[in-house]
Design an enzyme around this catalytic site. Structure first.
Site: not given
Ligand code: APR
Length: 307
Positions: A10, A174
């Site tokens: 992707g 994160h």
């Protein structure tokens, strides 16, 4: 020549393939479950080689078998975050995808270093570690290179100073609870406070925490990929070239920073064996409290994990 396989062709995966070919020193294998997707992207990338002056040593495939005996496998397979969707919302669907991919990697490349990109990053890195049974030195999540790079960019914009001179340290998860450490950030060795007011620094810290979501709000469908791709490539190059550079990365902690059984962003030395060493910074009370909040946030995401 190192073999670097990238799972998922992707936006993030194909950007990493692009950076990897430009950086050189490796054969690139790009894989996607969608038939033809990786092959088409790799043909396009290869054809840019003679024009842009980079390697054409790449394979695009939907067959995981082509990744056999990789030195590094970068896992981007999964679903990207949509607007209004937290990284945590992604956990269920991406755990299924990542778990299946890691099982295949273990069989095909038992000595590989896993570089995890799929969100929610810390939880997917933990899943990969547990599923693979690999030593912790060989399961590394990319987050801190991206987050500290974003903070560097914002400081460069605010001060007009070259990002090359700007060093930042962003630890923890994160997510919204990441911990940009102002005290361990500087411009050519000079503390940020010399160049920026407290208010400017606070705004930069807030924007760094929100940087991924800010991009998602603009893109509407999909999330960031240029900077995440560059970050993964930086880490892969440090491993391939055995540079012993220090980067923040999500690794499995066994007591460091007072944390156990969690994958968490801390400074590490990267080299040919993966994580060569974890560096424990001396933190003050406020910094330590922020790291613990970040760890709590990861643990609440991990609670949704079934494997
Ligand atoms: N094997 C290989 N590829 C897979 C598999 C699988 N089992 N499952 C999904 N994929 C592929 C999809 O077909 C898709 O092409 O993973 C790719 C993911 O690409 P995008 O949807 O474009 O997502 P991207 O923006 O690249 O983000 C990937 O990285 O930064 C994170 O949050 C982001 O988790 C997301 C991941």
């Amino acid at each position: 020549m190192s073999k670097v396989s990238i799972i998922g062709a992707g936006f993030v995966g194909s950007t990493i393939a692009h950076w990897a070919l430009i950086s050189g020193g490796c054969q690139v294998v790009l894989v996607d479950v969608v038939e033809g997707l990786a092959r088409g992207k790799v043909l396009d990338l290869m054809q840019s080689g003679p024009i842009a002056g980079h390697s054409v040593d790449a394979i695009g495939t939907s067959d995981m078998a082509e990744t056999a005996n990789s030195d590094i496998v970068v896992v981007t397979a999964g679903v990207a975050r949509k607007p209004g969707m937290s990284r945590e919302d992604l956990v269920q669907v991406n755990a299924g995808i990542v778990g299946g991919v890691v099982e295949q990697i273990v069989k095909l490349s038992p000595n590989a270093i896993l570089l995890m990109m799929t969100n929610p990053l810390d939880t997917m890195t933990y899943l990969a570690l547990k599923k693979s049974g690999f030593p912790r030195a060989r399961v590394i999540g990319q987050a801190g290179v991206l987050d500290s790079g974003r903070m560097r960019a914002f400081i460069a914009l605010e001060t007009g100073i070259s990002p090359e001179n700007i060093h930042t340290t962003v630890l923890g998860g994160h997510g919204d609870e990441m911990v940009p450490l102002v005290r361990y950030s500087n411009i050519a060795g000079v503390p940020l406070a010399y160049f920026l007011t407290d208010e400017q620094i606070a705004q930069i810290v807030a924007r760094t925490r929100d940087a991924g979501a800010e991009i998602v709000r603009y893109l509407k469908t999909g999330s960031a990929y240029y900077a995440p791709g560059a970050a993964a490539c930086r880490m892969a190059q440090a491993i391939i070239k055995n540079t012993h550079e220090i980067y923040p990365a999500a690794v499995y902690l066994q007591g460091e920073y007072g944390l156990r059984d969690i994958c968490f962003g801390v400074p590490v030395i990267l080299g040919k064996n993966g994580v060569e060493r974890i560096i424990e910074l001396d933190l003050n009370e406020a910094e330590r409290a922020a790291l613990m909040r970040s760890a709590d946030s990861i643990r609440s995401t991990m609670a949704h994990l079934r494997y």
